[in-house]
Design a protein around this motif. Sequence first.
Motif, mmCIF file in Angstrom:
data_model
loop_
_atom_site.group_PDB
_atom_site.id
_atom_site.type_symbol
_atom_site.label_atom_id
_atom_site.label_comp_id
_atom_site.label_asym_id
_atom_site.label_seq_id
_atom_site.Cartn_x
_atom_site.Cartn_y
_atom_site.Cartn_z
ATOM 1 N N ASN A 251 0.859 -1.186 0.000
ATOM 2 C CA ASN A 251 0.000 0.000 0.000
ATOM 3 C C ASN A 251 0.894 1.234 0.000
ATOM 4 O O ASN A 251 1.940 1.257 0.647
ATOM 5 C CB ASN A 251 -0.969 0.002 1.185
ATOM 6 C CG ASN A 251 -0.302 0.291 2.500
ATOM 7 O OD1 ASN A 251 -0.011 1.431 2.832
ATOM 8 N ND2 ASN A 251 -0.041 -0.761 3.287
ATOM 9 N N TYR A 253 1.095 5.763 -0.128
ATOM 10 C CA TYR A 253 0.471 7.088 0.000
ATOM 11 C C TYR A 253 -0.818 7.044 0.808
ATOM 12 O O TYR A 253 -1.861 7.533 0.390
ATOM 13 C CB TYR A 253 0.217 7.688 -1.389
ATOM 14 C CG TYR A 253 1.446 7.677 -2.260
ATOM 15 C CD1 TYR A 253 2.555 8.460 -1.927
ATOM 16 C CD2 TYR A 253 1.520 6.869 -3.393
ATOM 17 C CE1 TYR A 253 3.698 8.443 -2.718
ATOM 18 C CE2 TYR A 253 2.660 6.842 -4.174
ATOM 19 C CZ TYR A 253 3.746 7.631 -3.834
ATOM 20 O OH TYR A 253 4.878 7.602 -4.600
ATOM 21 N N SER A 254 -0.744 6.452 1.989
ATOM 22 C CA SER A 254 -1.924 6.286 2.844
ATOM 23 C C SER A 254 -2.349 7.613 3.455
ATOM 24 O O SER A 254 -1.522 8.470 3.769
ATOM 25 C CB SER A 254 -1.628 5.282 3.957
ATOM 26 O OG SER A 254 -1.323 4.020 3.417
ATOM 27 N N ALA A 267 -7.529 5.793 2.947
ATOM 28 C CA ALA A 267 -7.380 5.777 1.490
ATOM 29 C C ALA A 267 -5.924 5.493 1.165
ATOM 30 O O ALA A 267 -5.018 6.040 1.801
ATOM 31 C CB ALA A 267 -7.806 7.111 0.896
ATOM 32 N N ASP A 268 -5.686 4.634 0.188
ATOM 33 C CA ASP A 268 -4.319 4.381 -0.250
ATOM 34 C C ASP A 268 -4.324 3.892 -1.699
ATOM 35 O O ASP A 268 -5.374 3.696 -2.307
ATOM 36 C CB ASP A 268 -3.604 3.378 0.675
ATOM 37 C CG ASP A 268 -4.239 1.987 0.713
ATOM 38 O OD1 ASP A 268 -4.955 1.629 -0.232
ATOM 39 O OD2 ASP A 268 -4.008 1.255 1.688
ATOM 40 N N ALA A 269 -3.117 3.767 -2.244
ATOM 41 C CA ALA A 269 -2.924 3.116 -3.536
ATOM 42 C C ALA A 269 -2.318 1.755 -3.258
ATOM 43 O O ALA A 269 -1.440 1.626 -2.405
ATOM 44 C CB ALA A 269 -1.993 3.949 -4.420
ATOM 45 N N TYR A 270 -2.817 0.737 -3.915
ATOM 46 C CA TYR A 270 -2.269 -0.597 -3.677
ATOM 47 C C TYR A 270 -1.842 -1.226 -4.992
ATOM 48 O O TYR A 270 -2.278 -0.810 -6.072
ATOM 49 C CB TYR A 270 -3.265 -1.483 -2.937
ATOM 50 C CG TYR A 270 -4.445 -1.980 -3.738
ATOM 51 C CD1 TYR A 270 -4.497 -3.292 -4.191
ATOM 52 C CD2 TYR A 270 -5.522 -1.137 -4.021
ATOM 53 C CE1 TYR A 270 -5.582 -3.750 -4.903
ATOM 54 C CE2 TYR A 270 -6.615 -1.591 -4.723
ATOM 55 C CZ TYR A 270 -6.628 -2.896 -5.179
ATOM 56 O OH TYR A 270 -7.708 -3.352 -5.895
ATOM 57 N N SER A 273 -0.725 1.200 -8.031
ATOM 58 C CA SER A 273 -1.454 2.250 -8.737
ATOM 59 C C SER A 273 -2.949 2.299 -8.442
ATOM 60 O O SER A 273 -3.566 3.342 -8.649
ATOM 61 C CB SER A 273 -1.254 2.086 -10.249
ATOM 62 O OG SER A 273 -1.695 0.813 -10.677
ATOM 63 N N TRP A 274 -3.582 1.235 -8.018
ATOM 64 C CA TRP A 274 -5.038 1.223 -7.866
ATOM 65 C C TRP A 274 -5.450 1.950 -6.593
ATOM 66 O O TRP A 274 -4.850 1.778 -5.542
ATOM 67 C CB TRP A 274 -5.574 -0.210 -7.830
ATOM 68 C CG TRP A 274 -5.366 -0.954 -9.115
ATOM 69 C CD1 TRP A 274 -4.870 -0.451 -10.289
ATOM 70 C CD2 TRP A 274 -5.626 -2.332 -9.357
ATOM 71 N NE1 TRP A 274 -4.808 -1.423 -11.231
ATOM 72 C CE2 TRP A 274 -5.263 -2.597 -10.689
ATOM 73 C CE3 TRP A 274 -6.113 -3.364 -8.576
ATOM 74 C CZ2 TRP A 274 -5.395 -3.860 -11.271
ATOM 75 C CZ3 TRP A 274 -6.250 -4.623 -9.148
ATOM 76 C CH2 TRP A 274 -5.898 -4.863 -10.470
ATOM 77 N N GLY A 275 -6.499 2.753 -6.698
ATOM 78 C CA GLY A 275 -7.009 3.474 -5.536
ATOM 79 C C GLY A 275 -7.927 2.599 -4.698
ATOM 80 O O GLY A 275 -8.742 1.842 -5.221
ATOM 81 N N ARG A 276 -7.824 2.728 -3.374
ATOM 82 C CA ARG A 276 -8.591 1.862 -2.476
ATOM 83 C C ARG A 276 -9.018 2.650 -1.251
ATOM 84 O O ARG A 276 -8.281 3.504 -0.761
ATOM 85 C CB ARG A 276 -7.707 0.672 -2.070
ATOM 86 C CG ARG A 276 -8.295 -0.250 -1.034
ATOM 87 C CD ARG A 276 -7.403 -1.451 -0.810
ATOM 88 N NE ARG A 276 -6.093 -1.098 -0.268
ATOM 89 C CZ ARG A 276 -5.134 -1.980 0.001
ATOM 90 N NH1 ARG A 276 -5.332 -3.271 -0.262
ATOM 91 N NH2 ARG A 276 -3.980 -1.600 0.510
ATOM 92 N N ILE A 277 -10.218 2.375 -0.750
ATOM 93 C CA ILE A 277 -10.699 2.946 0.508
ATOM 94 C C ILE A 277 -11.184 1.808 1.393
ATOM 95 O O ILE A 277 -11.944 0.940 0.949
ATOM 96 C CB ILE A 277 -11.824 3.971 0.281
ATOM 97 C CG1 ILE A 277 -11.263 5.225 -0.389
ATOM 98 C CG2 ILE A 277 -12.497 4.341 1.595
ATOM 99 C CD1 ILE A 277 -12.289 6.296 -0.659
#
Length: 294
Positions: A251, A253-254, A267-270, A273-277
């Motif tokens: 993960n 850029y949390s 919220a982070d990128a995993y 590159s994919w955005g996740r909440i």
Amino acid sequence: VDSDTYLLAYQGLDGDGFIKTFTISADGATVTQVQSLTHDNINGTYNSLVQVDSDTYLLAYTGQDSDGYLKTFTVAADGSTITQVAVLEHDTDLGQYNSLAKVDSDTYVLAYAGSSNDGYIKTFTVPADGSTITQVAVLEHDTNHGVYNSLVQVDSDTYLLAYTDAWNDGQLKTFTIPADGSSITQVQALEYDTYYSSHNALVKIDSDTYAVSWYGVNGSSYNSYVKTFTIPADGSSITGVASMSYSTGYNYYSSWIDMGNNSFVLADAYSGSWGRIKTFYIPSDGSSISLIKD
């Protein structure tokens, strides 16, 4: 900015530094860009933004030649104007992985990676109108490495920092800083991950409980983690309480938000590159961590 106006600092096209305002309706149904300012046409990375007063904001970022910069801006309540006011190049060698926190109405503290990526903390005074930025004190708290900084306020003169050291281990440190920013004193330290820690992000649960998220290593695989700690108001101790691995893989850029009632959103990128909440429930004592929505 106010109940329906928001301010974003980010790195945009060609690596330039941008600030934009948006209006967002109370139900979140609409997001409308209002104004945009390219405040640095060379570089604008590792942004950290805090509010000074009702219409003044302080930004720490990495500018030309990877130097450390601070800038102030005035922003109208409706977001219709963004005006740069003052600038200070506070580190002419390196200024990356910035994390700002407000000490009081005219004093601010910055954690960042400076020369040779060493860990630094600095204090600055900024008046309500943002007309000047003055460095007050500096502490090189880690002479080897200090990246992926995340800084939060514990109480009026105590601050908690999460960062990654030279061996890629996860570190927590507490510092005392008086209201005038005249001194920075390290109080306590805890190596919370002795194998690997990256992209640390702190959130305050209550007056003596904090949580940090990061990605680490479990055997031969990378996992995403959250761990809680109790820290008294004076920062004299840091005690781990509960931990969980909430997903496999990386993960990046949390960013945490406290939603109230012991619910928190991350919220982070995993996977790069994919955005996740994800949402979590963490009680006030940090005794457990529950994933609400995956």
